[in-house]
Design an enzyme around this catalytic site. Structure first.
Site, PDB file in Angstrom:
ATOM      1  NE  ARG A  53      46.578  35.706  52.214  1.00 32.92           N
ATOM      2  CZ  ARG A  53      46.323  34.937  51.168  1.00 32.92           C
ATOM      3  NH1 ARG A  53      47.275  34.636  50.297  1.00 32.92           N
ATOM      4  NH2 ARG A  53      45.133  34.443  50.969  1.00 32.92           N
ATOM      5  CB  SER A  97      46.004  33.747  40.047  1.00 30.29           C
ATOM      6  OG  SER A  97      46.982  34.546  40.638  1.00 30.29           O
ATOM      7  CG  HIS A 120      44.188  38.556  41.399  1.00 34.84           C
ATOM      8  ND1 HIS A 120      44.404  38.324  40.059  1.00 34.84           N
ATOM      9  CD2 HIS A 120      44.772  37.507  42.047  1.00 34.84           C
ATOM     10  CE1 HIS A 120      45.107  37.203  39.907  1.00 34.84           C
ATOM     11  NE2 HIS A 120      45.330  36.690  41.096  1.00 34.84           N
ATOM     12  CG  ASP A 121      40.797  37.380  46.044  1.00 28.43           C
ATOM     13  OD1 ASP A 121      41.758  36.823  45.479  1.00 28.43           O
ATOM     14  OD2 ASP A 121      40.732  37.564  47.273  1.00 28.43           O
ATOM     15  CG  ASP A 158      43.478  41.425  38.705  1.00 31.26           C
ATOM     16  OD1 ASP A 158      44.338  41.803  39.510  1.00 31.26           O
ATOM     17  OD2 ASP A 158      43.386  40.245  38.313  1.00 31.26           O
TER      18      ASP A 158
END
Lengths: 439, 439
Positions: free
Chosen positions: A277, A207, A405-406, A371
Site C-alpha cells: 500500500r 482508474s 492519480h487521486d 498522475d
C-alpha cells in the site's frame, strides 16, 4: 586540524557554512571514550517494522446489513479459464429507478474501494464519492438511480479469494480463478439483468473503474448510452504494470502470505500488504503535492537521526500502509491488480483505433497532469484514438490538480462540473460547430 | 445465453469484439466437471519469490589487489555523532598526476557503484563509466589524473557496516554511525591530502555523486576549480525520500535483516534487497523507455496467466533485483540512501541562494527530462539558484534522453560532450557576451 583551517579561510559572510563546518568537525573525543553503540538503531522501535498482530481484518467481519447482495446461483465462467459454481455481488444504490428503467448510472470503483460511494440509511459513514452524489449534486439522485458494486474478486461482500467455496467449504484463497476486467464487467451486467436495467443512462468510473466503464461501452454498445472514464487508459502500460508488480511481490514475499492460504492463520501477511500500500500510495499522489504539504519537515526536531523514518513524508506513507492493512484482503490486491495489468482494449483487434470503433456513444475522458500511475498522455491518446475511430462526441479535459492519480477522489470542482455537464446535456448536434457558421 | 445474444447483435464489422466475446462466454461446463484447482498459483515456482541461498556476497570476498587502499589511522568523527577509530577507503586512479599536482579530477560515484569506473591493469572488467574516461575521451587521461573512491559506508573496500571494527573484532553492522554526504566528502578530501592534491581541476559526480560534487565546491572553495553535477539536486525532495524509504522498508521487513546483524547468519536479507533494488530500478529508468523496449510483451505466449509475473517488464525488474542482490550489502543501501535523504545544501542557511553564494567556481549542471527520481526541475532550479547567488559561470543542459535517471551512465553523446567541453575550456570571460557587442 586541516579542515578547520580550511573552514576558517572562508570569506566572512559565509556564516551558514561556518556554523555547519563547526558542527561537523569540532568533536575531538579521546579514543577510550569512543561510543561503540552508534546511532543506526536508536529508536528502532519507532520504525513499526515489527509484525503486529492486528485486529481481525474488516473484510472478514463486514456487516451484511450495510449493503444489498445479489446472489447469482449459476455457474460463472471466467475469461481466462475457471468456473465458479455461484457468485455474490455486494452493491448499494441511491435515488430511484424510474418506470422506464432508463435513468440508471453504473458507477465502477477503483481497486481498493467498496460499494459505499455515498452514505445511505444502512450505513451513515461518508462514502468515497460522498460529495459527488446526491440531490442536485454532480450525479443528481433526484434524476438518476446510481448503482455501485463491489468488484468481483474484492473483499467487501462480493465473491473473492476470501469467500467460502460452497463445494469445499473453505476460502478459495489462490484457487480463485484469474480475474480480468471483462469478468468484473460481465458480473455487474448480470446484476443489471437482475435489476431489470436493460440500458444504462451512463457508465462511470475512474482508474480500474474507468477501464470497466470503457469496456462496458465497447462490449455492450446497446446497453450503455454514455461513457465516463477518468484517470484511466486504453491498455495497461509497462510503467504501471511495474508499480503493481512491486506491490504483488511485497505481499508474496511476506512469509505469512503462505501462497495465499492464510485465512486460518493467526497472522495474515499484514507487513507485505502495508508495504504494498505504501508503494501504491507513491503512485496515487504526486511529488509536487508532497513538496507543498511536507517539504523536508522532520518527524522530530530533537530525536537523533537513525535508519528509521525521519521525515514527515515517511510517516505519512507508513500511516497509509497501517490504515489500509486491516481493511483489505492481500489476495484481493493480487487478483485485482493483475486484472489491471491484463487490461488491453485492443486485445484481439488489429489496432486500438479498430477496437474503439465499437465505442459509439458520447464519451467523457478526463485526466490529471500530475498522475504518475496513469500519466495524462494515456488519457490524451485514448481521447484521440476514440475520435480517430469516428466518434464525434468525445469530451476531453486535463486537470492541473496537484493530487496526481487521486484527483478523481478529491477534485470536486473539475471532476464534479464535467460529470454533471456531461450527464445532463442533451446533444442536438455532435462534434464541432460547422466552421462555415463561424465568423 | 443472454450475453451471447448481445454479442451477436453487434454490427458485422466488429470482428475483433466478436472473437473476444466468444472467448469470454463460450464455455458451458457441467457443474460436476468444475475445475476446483484454479489458476492463481500455476507456475508459482517461476515467481522466484522463494528465499534462495545464494553464493557468498561479492562484497565479502572482494579481491584487495583490484583497488588501492587508503588507511586513515586516526579517529574519524561523523557529522551527526559517532566516531570511528580508523577508516579505509578503496580507490582507483587513471592517468598521471602532474608535477604541479593540479590536474586531478575527483569522480564521485552514485549510491551503488564502486571505485571501478574504468578498466585498469589490476582489473580488466569494464568500469561503470568505461567509455567516458580514457585517452582523448570525455575525461581525457592524457590530460587529467582521475581518482574514483568507493564511498565511506559502501561495501567495496571502504569502511562500512560490513567492516570489522578493530576494537570489537566484529562487523559494525548497524552500530555504524549515521553517515551524511558531508562525511563522505570529508573522507575523500582526507585521501586528497594523502595524495598531495591540494586543489582539484574538477569534482565530478552524478546522482549521489552530484550531491558530493556540489558540496565539495561549496565546502572547499579553495580546493575545487570546477564543479560538475549531473542528475542531482540542491536538497532531497519528499518524492525522492519516499522512494528510498520504501527501499529501506523492504530490507528492514525481511526477517533475515535481523536489525542489521546478519553477517554471521547463513542467509542475508537477500529477498528484501531484491525488492529494494526493483523499487529503485523503477526510479532509475523511465516509462517511455519501457514502453519502447517492452510494451506489453509477455514472458510467454503459451503459459497460462497466473498471479506470478506475466510481462517482460516484470521479468526485467526481477532480473535487476537478482543480479544486484549478491553484489551489494543491504546495510550499505540503508546508510547511503539515508545520507541522500538528509542532503540539503541550505542546511543552516537562510535560503538556498544564500548557501550557494559559496559556490564561486564554474559549474556544469545537467539533467534528463525523463528522470523520475531527480526530476529535471530540480536541476533547473539548482542552476537558477546558483546564478541568482551571483555565479556567472554556470553551464546548464537538459537532455531528452529516454533513460531517466540512468542517463548519466548511458548517454555518451550528451553527457560526454558537455563533460569534455566544460573540463577543457578556458574561459577568458564569464557569463553572457555583453549585449552591446551584439548586432
Amino acid at each position: 586540524m586541516f579542515f578547520i583551517k580550511r573552514a576558517l579561510v572562508l570569506p566572512r559572510r559565509s556564516v551558514c557554512v561556518l556554523k555547519w563546518s563547526k558542527l561537523a568537525y569540532s568533536t575531538n573525543i579521546p579514543i577510550e571514550d569512543l561510543d561503540l553503540e552508534f546511532k543506526g538503531l536508536d529508536g528502532i522501535s519507532k520504525c513499526t517494522i515489527q509484525s503486529i498482530e492486528g485486529p481481525e481484518p474488516v473484510y472478514l467481519k463486514l456487516k451484511e446489513n450495510m449493503y444489498k447482495s445479489f446472489h447469482y446461483e449459476n455457474k460463472f465462467t471466467f475469461k481466462l479459464g475457471g468456473v465458479l459454481p455461484e457468485i455474490k455481488l455486494a452493491y448499494e444504490t441511491w435515488g430511484h429507478l424510474n418506470e422506464k428503467k432508463d435513468n440508471a448510472i453504473l458507477l465502477f470503483t477503483g481497486l481498493s474501494a467498496n460499494s459505499h460511494a455515498k452514505r445511505n440509511a444502512n450505513n451513515l459513514q461518508p462514502g468515497w464519492w460522498e460529495d459527488f452524489i446526491g440531490e442536485k449534486m454532480a450525479i443528481d439522485t433526484e434524476k438518476f438511480y446510481v448503482i455501485c458494486v463491489n468488484h468481483l474478486g474484492s473483499c467487501f461482500g462480493s465473491s473473492g479469494p476470501y469467500s467460502i467455496s460452497p463445494i469445499t467449504k473453505k476460502p478459495y484463497a489462490t484457487t480463485f480463478p484469474i480475474i480480468t476486467v471483462d469478468d468484473m464487467v460481465k458480473a455487474q451486467f448480470l446484476l443489471l439483468d437482475h435489476l431489470g436495467v436493460d440500458r444504462l443512462h451512463a457508465s462511470v468510473g475512474s482508474s480500474l473503474g474507468g477501464m470497466c466503464s470503457l469496456l462496458s461501452g465497447l462490449k455492450y454498445p446497446l446497453r450503455v448510452s454514455k461513457v465516463i472514464a477518468i484517470s484511466t487508459c486504453a491498455r495497461a502500460e509497462p510503467s504501471s504494470i511495474a508499480m503493481r508488480y512491486l506491490q504483488r511481490k511485497a505481499i508474496m514475499l511476506d512469509p505469512k502470505w503462505n501462497n495465499g492460504f492464510y485465512y486460518d492463520q493467526k497472522e495474515h501477511p499484514i507487513n507485505g500488504l502495508r508495504l504494498a500500500r505504501e508503494i501504491a500510495t507513491v503512485t496515487y499522489r504526486s511529488g509536487p503535492e508532497w513538496k507543498e504539504r511536507f517539504g523536508r519537515k522532520k518527524m522530530s526536531d530533537t530525536e537523533p537521526i537513525t535508519l528509521c523514518p525521519s521525515f514527515e513524508i515517511e510517516n505519512y506513507l507508513n500511516h497509509q500502509g497501517e490504515t489500509f492493512s486491516t481493511k483489505y484482503d492481500p489476495n484481493s490486491l493480487l487478483y485485482l491488480s493483475k486484472a489491471m495489468d491484463l487490461f488491453d482494449l485492443a486485445e484481439g483487434c488489429d489496432s486500438m483505433v479498430d477496437a474503439l470503433q465499437h465505442l459509439k456513444c458520447p464519451v467523457l475522458i478526463m485526466g490529471s497532469q500530475t498522475d504518475i500511475l496513469f500519466p495524462v498522455k494515456q488519457q490524451r491518446d485514448l481521447s484521440k484514438w476514440i475520435k480517430e475511430a469516428g466518434n464525434s462526441q468525445v469530451s476531453y479535459f486535463e486537470m492541473d490538480s496537484l493530487y496526481g492519480h487521486d484527483t478523481f477522489l478529491l477534485n470536486l470542482n473539475d471532476v464534479g462540473t464535467a460529470l454533471k455537464g456531461f450527464l445532463e446535456t442533451k446533444l442536438n448536434k455532435t462534434g464541432e460547430i460547422s466552421k462555415s457558421k463561424k465568423k
